[in-house]
Design a protein around this motif. Structure first.
Motif, short mmCIF file in Angstrom:
data_model
loop_
_atom_site.label_atom_id
_atom_site.label_comp_id
_atom_site.label_asym_id
_atom_site.label_seq_id
_atom_site.Cartn_x
_atom_site.Cartn_y
_atom_site.Cartn_z
N ILE A 191 0.70 -1.18 0.01
CA ILE A 191 -0.15 -0.04 -0.15
C ILE A 191 0.80 1.02 -0.10
N ARG A 192 0.63 1.98 -0.47
CA ARG A 192 1.50 3.33 -0.32
C ARG A 192 1.13 4.18 -0.49
N SER A 193 -0.59 4.23 -0.70
CA SER A 193 -1.22 5.69 0.77
C SER A 193 -2.55 4.60 0.51
N LEU A 194 -3.24 5.48 1.17
CA LEU A 194 -4.36 4.84 1.91
C LEU A 194 -4.98 6.93 2.38
N GLY A 195 -6.66 6.05 1.57
CA GLY A 195 -6.87 7.86 2.10
C GLY A 195 -8.67 7.97 1.97
N ALA A 222 -7.86 2.47 -1.31
CA ALA A 222 -5.92 1.71 -1.21
C ALA A 222 -4.61 1.60 -2.96
N SER A 223 -3.34 2.76 -2.47
CA SER A 223 -3.34 2.51 -3.62
C SER A 223 -2.04 1.44 -3.03
N ILE A 224 -1.64 0.02 -4.64
CA ILE A 224 -1.51 -0.21 -4.46
C ILE A 224 -0.50 -1.04 -4.96
N LEU A 225 1.24 -1.00 -5.29
CA LEU A 225 1.80 -1.62 -6.22
C LEU A 225 1.99 -3.11 -6.05
N LEU A 226 2.05 -3.22 -6.97
CA LEU A 226 1.71 -4.72 -6.60
C LEU A 226 3.51 -5.73 -7.10
N HIS A 227 4.51 -5.15 -7.31
CA HIS A 227 5.68 -4.93 -6.96
C HIS A 227 6.22 -5.09 -5.36
N GLN A 228 5.13 -4.87 -4.96
CA GLN A 228 5.49 -4.35 -3.63
C GLN A 228 4.99 -5.51 -2.87
#
Length: 503
Positions: free
Chosen positions: A104-108, A233-239
């Motif tokens: 998760i890169r950002s939660l808003g 929730a913005s999700i970067l899949l590689h992370q």
């Protein structure tokens, strides 16, 4: 007929064809066992591969579900009462986003703003943030604008003014989330306002969950009117997936979005053309979208270690087969050599027996003082069978001591006497004249003792006539010598008488 076939089989069994057959059978068995090991190894490798895929697949789903559950927790926060920026920040800090949810890169929270309330909301946001903002005007009756975000974007004046409902992917996901009251994910998009510039170009998805004015889910016709906004929730899949794949170094993973035309969401590893035996394709529903997970075993089945065992068995089996064939050939060659030597020995023994049987002299074989063999000439000459008799039985007592000395010397020459080591000795023949007791009485013989390895060998010839002739010659010579002596004495006496007469 049976004997002829048996003889043919024996000739075939003693030939080199058997060695080649042993080699062929060994190689065939080696190949058969290696093939069976290959099949069993592939089955074990397939089972191990399926087990790793199942574990990785479950771990991936658990991580994605955990991030969706975070949105449900945020939904519960809004249902519990008013939420401020400080409340939201405290809520996000409690979950330790970067530590427990690395993807998760950002939660808003996106506030839903209608055209009628747009001016009031814009003024409120300016006062709340204390910075000049000019929001993008809604184009379709309402817009969704970032209100709470953790971590905060780098440039609020640039990124907090955007109407995210204007983007097709986000609008479709937000609409689907509101109408179904379920988490809904976007297709692949690039995030903006992230703290790491490298993450801007990496595939990401955003998951939305609606927030209504009252707790609970309103009826379908009223959901848009009751909607206050959406948490996201913005999700970067590689992370999300790269840390999971660290525990599976032999697996490659590719994730595709079926709803997005098969666009690739994540890839790690190489995927050859065509589906191999160690590849697994699974379809999973994630936040209202169907994703295809393709698992592939990199490097073929060798990571599971069974191919090395098969190759080692093949090498050992081939070596053992070659050794067995060579050993069989050597044994058969030795057997043929032994048979030839046995035939030669039988022929030699037969020839020696014929020679001894027809020899015009006596032949005796002895072991120490015991006679063990006598040929027909010796048996006929000595009377009865001299075998199993001793020298004392056939040799005159006067000649026995000399004969026994020669027998001991012959045994010592063969390596049987004291002080010898049993090595090869030079063959020595000893001859002497002794008297044998025969059926015709005492007879002189010329006895020759040989010293070959093993038993002693003696040959003899009758010397009685020669000895008698020698004795007669000696007697004649003695009489002649006596006559000459007497003649000499007569001449001397005549001379003396003549001399006396002259006187």
């Amino acid at each position: 007929m049976r004997r002829r076939w048996l003889a043919r089989f024996r000739r075939w069994a003693s030939g080199s064809a058997v060695a080649w057959m042993v080699l062929a059978v060994g190689l065939a068995l080696t190949g058969l066992v290696a093939w069976r090991l290959e099949v069993q190894g592939r089955q074990r490798a397939r089972a191990a591969f399926e087990g790793e895929v199942a574990r990785l697949d479950q771990a991936s789903l658990r991580h994605l579900e955990a991030e969706v559950d975070l949105l449900r927790a945020a939904q519960g926060l809004f249902d519990a009462g008013p939420v401020t920026a400080e409340t939201w920040k405290t809520f996000a800090a409690r979950f330790d986003l970067r530590g427990r949810f690395p993807g998760i890169r950002s939660l808003g929270f996106l506030q839903r703003v209608t055209n009628d309330g747009f001016d009031a909301y814009e003024l409120h946001r300016r006062r709340e943030l204390g910075i000049p903002l000019r929001l993008e005007v809604p184009e379709s009756g309402c817009g969704f604008y970032p209100q709470f975000m953790e971590p905060m974007v780098r440039d609020p004046q640039r990124h907090l003014v955007q109407n995210l409902f204007r983007e097709p992917l986000r609008r479709a996901a937000i609409t689907r989330a509101i109408e179904t009251d379920r988490p809904s994910a976007t297709g692949v998009l690039n995030l903006v306002g992230l703290d790491d510039p490298r993450d801007h170009q990496r595939p990401a998805v955003v998951v939305y969950l609606p927030i209504y004015r009252r707790a609970g889910t309103p009826s379908a016709p009223d959901r848009w009117n009751e909607c206050r906004g959406v948490v996201f929730a913005s999700i970067l899949l590689h992370q999300v997936f790269e840390p999971l794949l660290e525990g599976y170094p032999h697996l490659a993973l590719r994730i595709q979005d079926d709803g997005g035309g098969g666009r690739e969401l994540f890839r790690k590893g190489r995927f050859p053309l065509g589906q191999g035996p160690f590849e697994r394709v699974l379809q999973r529903e994630v936040a209202h979208r169907t994703w295809t997970f393709t698992y592939h075993l990199e490097g073929g089945p060798t990571p599971f270690g069974w191919r090395r065992e098969v190759n080692l068995f093949l090498v050992l089996g081939i070596l053992v087969s070659l050794g067995s064939g060579a050993l069989t050939g050597a044994l058969l060659a030795g057997k043929r050599r032994a048979e030839r030597l046995a035939d030669e020995l039988r022929r030699s023994e037969s020839s020696f027996r014929r020679l001894t049987e027809q020899a015009p002299c006596g032949i005796l074989q002895f072991d120490g003082g015991l006679i063990t063999y006598a040929n027909p000439f010796a048996r006929a000459w000595l009377g009865n069978d001299p075998a199993t008799r001793t020298w004392r039985d056939i040799v005159h007592s006067e000649d026995l001591p000399a004969l026994e000395r020669e027998v001991r010397a012959s045994a010592k020459a063969r390596g049987e006497g004291p002080g010898t080591v049993g090595g090869e000795a030079s063959p020595v023949s000893r001859s002497l004249e002794v008297q044998f007791r025969t059926r015709e009485g005492l007879r002189w013989v010329a006895l020759t003792l040989g010293s070959p390895q093993g038993h002693g060998l003696a040959t003899f010839f009758d010397l009685t006539v020669r000895v008698a002739a020698e004795d007669a010659r000696l007697d004649t010579e003695l009489r002649q010598a006596e006559a000459r002596r007497l003649e000499s004495l007569g001449s001397l006496a005549a001379g003396l008488a003549h001399d006396f007469n002259n006187l």
